[in-house]
Design an enzyme around this catalytic site. Sequence first.
Site, PDB file in Angstrom:
ATOM      1  N   PHE A 159       0.856  -1.187   0.000  1.00  0.00           N
ATOM      2  CA  PHE A 159       0.000   0.000   0.000  1.00  0.00           C
ATOM      3  C   PHE A 159       0.889   1.233   0.000  1.00  0.00           C
ATOM      4  O   PHE A 159       1.763   1.374   0.846  1.00  0.00           O
ATOM      5  CB  PHE A 159      -0.927   0.026   1.232  1.00  0.00           C
ATOM      6  CG  PHE A 159      -1.889   1.187   1.195  1.00  0.00           C
ATOM      7  CD1 PHE A 159      -3.111   1.071   0.549  1.00  0.00           C
ATOM      8  CD2 PHE A 159      -1.560   2.409   1.777  1.00  0.00           C
ATOM      9  CE1 PHE A 159      -3.992   2.150   0.485  1.00  0.00           C
ATOM     10  CE2 PHE A 159      -2.439   3.490   1.717  1.00  0.00           C
ATOM     11  CZ  PHE A 159      -3.660   3.355   1.074  1.00  0.00           C
ATOM     12  N   ASP A 204       9.286   2.567   1.409  1.00  0.00           N
ATOM     13  CA  ASP A 204       8.156   3.353   1.902  1.00  0.00           C
ATOM     14  C   ASP A 204       8.023   3.115   3.406  1.00  0.00           C
ATOM     15  O   ASP A 204       7.517   2.090   3.851  1.00  0.00           O
ATOM     16  CB  ASP A 204       6.878   2.922   1.151  1.00  0.00           C
ATOM     17  CG  ASP A 204       5.658   3.720   1.598  1.00  0.00           C
ATOM     18  OD1 ASP A 204       5.736   4.389   2.642  1.00  0.00           O
ATOM     19  OD2 ASP A 204       4.634   3.646   0.903  1.00  0.00           O
ATOM     20  N   LYS A 246       3.120  10.266   8.074  1.00  0.00           N
ATOM     21  CA  LYS A 246       2.408   9.894   9.309  1.00  0.00           C
ATOM     22  C   LYS A 246       2.996  10.539  10.568  1.00  0.00           C
ATOM     23  O   LYS A 246       2.694  11.668  10.866  1.00  0.00           O
ATOM     24  CB  LYS A 246       2.334   8.376   9.437  1.00  0.00           C
ATOM     25  CG  LYS A 246       1.407   7.751   8.380  1.00  0.00           C
ATOM     26  CD  LYS A 246       0.853   6.436   8.834  1.00  0.00           C
ATOM     27  CE  LYS A 246       0.109   5.682   7.749  1.00  0.00           C
ATOM     28  NZ  LYS A 246      -1.297   6.101   7.596  1.00  0.00           N
TER      29      LYS A 246
HETATM   30  C1  LIG Z   1       3.034   2.557   3.679  1.00  0.00           C
HETATM   31  C2  LIG Z   1       2.143   3.706   3.307  1.00  0.00           C
HETATM   32  N1  LIG Z   1       2.468   4.469   2.257  1.00  0.00           N
HETATM   33  C3  LIG Z   1       1.716   5.529   1.898  1.00  0.00           C
HETATM   34  C4  LIG Z   1       0.573   5.858   2.579  1.00  0.00           C
HETATM   35  C5  LIG Z   1      -0.252   7.047   2.179  1.00  0.00           C
HETATM   36  O1  LIG Z   1      -0.131   8.057   3.118  1.00  0.00           O
HETATM   37  P1  LIG Z   1      -1.204   9.242   3.197  1.00  0.00           P
HETATM   38  O2  LIG Z   1      -2.496   8.673   3.653  1.00  0.00           O
HETATM   39  O3  LIG Z   1      -0.597  10.240   4.147  1.00  0.00           O
HETATM   40  O4  LIG Z   1      -1.303   9.824   1.804  1.00  0.00           O
HETATM   41  C6  LIG Z   1       0.188   5.074   3.682  1.00  0.00           C
HETATM   42  C7  LIG Z   1      -1.048   5.384   4.431  1.00  0.00           C
HETATM   43  O5  LIG Z   1      -1.594   4.585   5.140  1.00  0.00           O
HETATM   44  C8  LIG Z   1       0.994   3.971   4.056  1.00  0.00           C
HETATM   45  O6  LIG Z   1       0.684   3.192   5.099  1.00  0.00           O
END
Ligand SMILES: Cc1ncc(COP(=O)(O)O)c(C=O)c1O
Length: 383
Positions: free
Chosen positions: A124, A209, A238
């Site tokens: 994700f 990520d 986050k």
């Molecule tokens: C691993 C990861 N990457 C990207 C995102 C996307 O982040 P945002 O919701 O701040 O756009 C998330 C959100 O849960 C995530 O867990």
Amino acid sequence: MGYELPVYAKRGLTLVRGRGAIVWDDRGRAYIDCIGGHGVAVVGHSHPRVVQAIQRQAERLITCPGTFDNDVRTRYIDRLTHYTPPGLEYVFLTNSGTEAVEAAIKFARLATGRTKLIATMRGFHGRTMGALSLTWNKKYRDPFAPLLPDVIHIPFGDEEAAHAHIDAETAAVIVEPVQGEGGVRPAPPGYLQTLRTLCDEKGALLIVDEVQTGFGRTGAMFAVEHWETTPDILCLAKGIGGGIPMGAIVTHSGVAHHVKPGHHGSTFGGNPLACAAGLAVLDILEEEDLVQKARVDGERLLQALRALPSPRIREVRGMGLMVGIELRERVTPYLRRLQEEHRVLALPAGPNVIRLLPPLNIKEEELDRVVDALRQVLTSPAL
Ligand SMILES: Cc1ncc(COP(=O)(O)O)c(C=O)c1O
């Protein structure tokens, strides 16, 4: 009358206040918050140091575009890169995780002159069009096709698949060290190192990520430390801003020297208010020794959960205070009972995993109460 577009499955609660690991609803009821703004509240809700930093900065300067330098932004970038893996010292600041991933995609294309991107099954990475192309779940992707071309998803943790697909056309491989949304799945030992080697051999970039795993969540400042791997681009968000919208990518000079004015930008990215909050978060992580605490508390929590005598539990997984309890059935009724009967907020990670992302400064007795609530809902007669 105004209406929110119904993109969220609502939990039936109105939250109005938070402090540490506790949030209160509009009827004054307190909940132990293991959702923590979907993993944002690493230092807890409304930490006094974050509040004070925001208040002070709000009185000085709230907005400052990237065309001007700003004292707090400069301090933040310098400070952040003390913690990132060696060589990662060029920062682009965003307002969210998905924007960090977008920036990573653009800079990977720019630096390699290639377009092929490799992501992982169950990964994700966000919901804007570029990041969504890397996100695996069809439920999120299909209504919005066509997405970015030249993206493939390989099985997470499968080194053979990585060998087979990372090639001289590949711009970048993107991976979460611990898949969050995909079910709280830590990468197997050696996996990130293998991706690193393959990327080096083929001239591809490794994007890690850490939007969910960063800032102490897994018991290391950044989860890549557990695999002793240095990515080419690290994506962060986050917990970075203590609740203020903020994100970042951090990369090395090999990528940075391709970047020219106009290649990317963000009106709000790197605003002084977020940077002041970000500095406070780094102070708190150090002063309260939260990275170490996440490691110790995480081990204790995993142990306690693994000891629960429930035939409904298939597996308990996690690292630090990022924990998943995989059930043999759907988790929604259990999340509801935790919320309504035990005043514990937990989130799903897919249909059958209960995910816990509590603040790293959650108190020992609060964690004990969470385990107790889980024991009661998971060992009681069938729902
Ligand atoms: C691993 C990861 N990457 C990207 C995102 C996307 O982040 P945002 O919701 O701040 O756009 C998330 C959100 O849960 C995530 O867990």
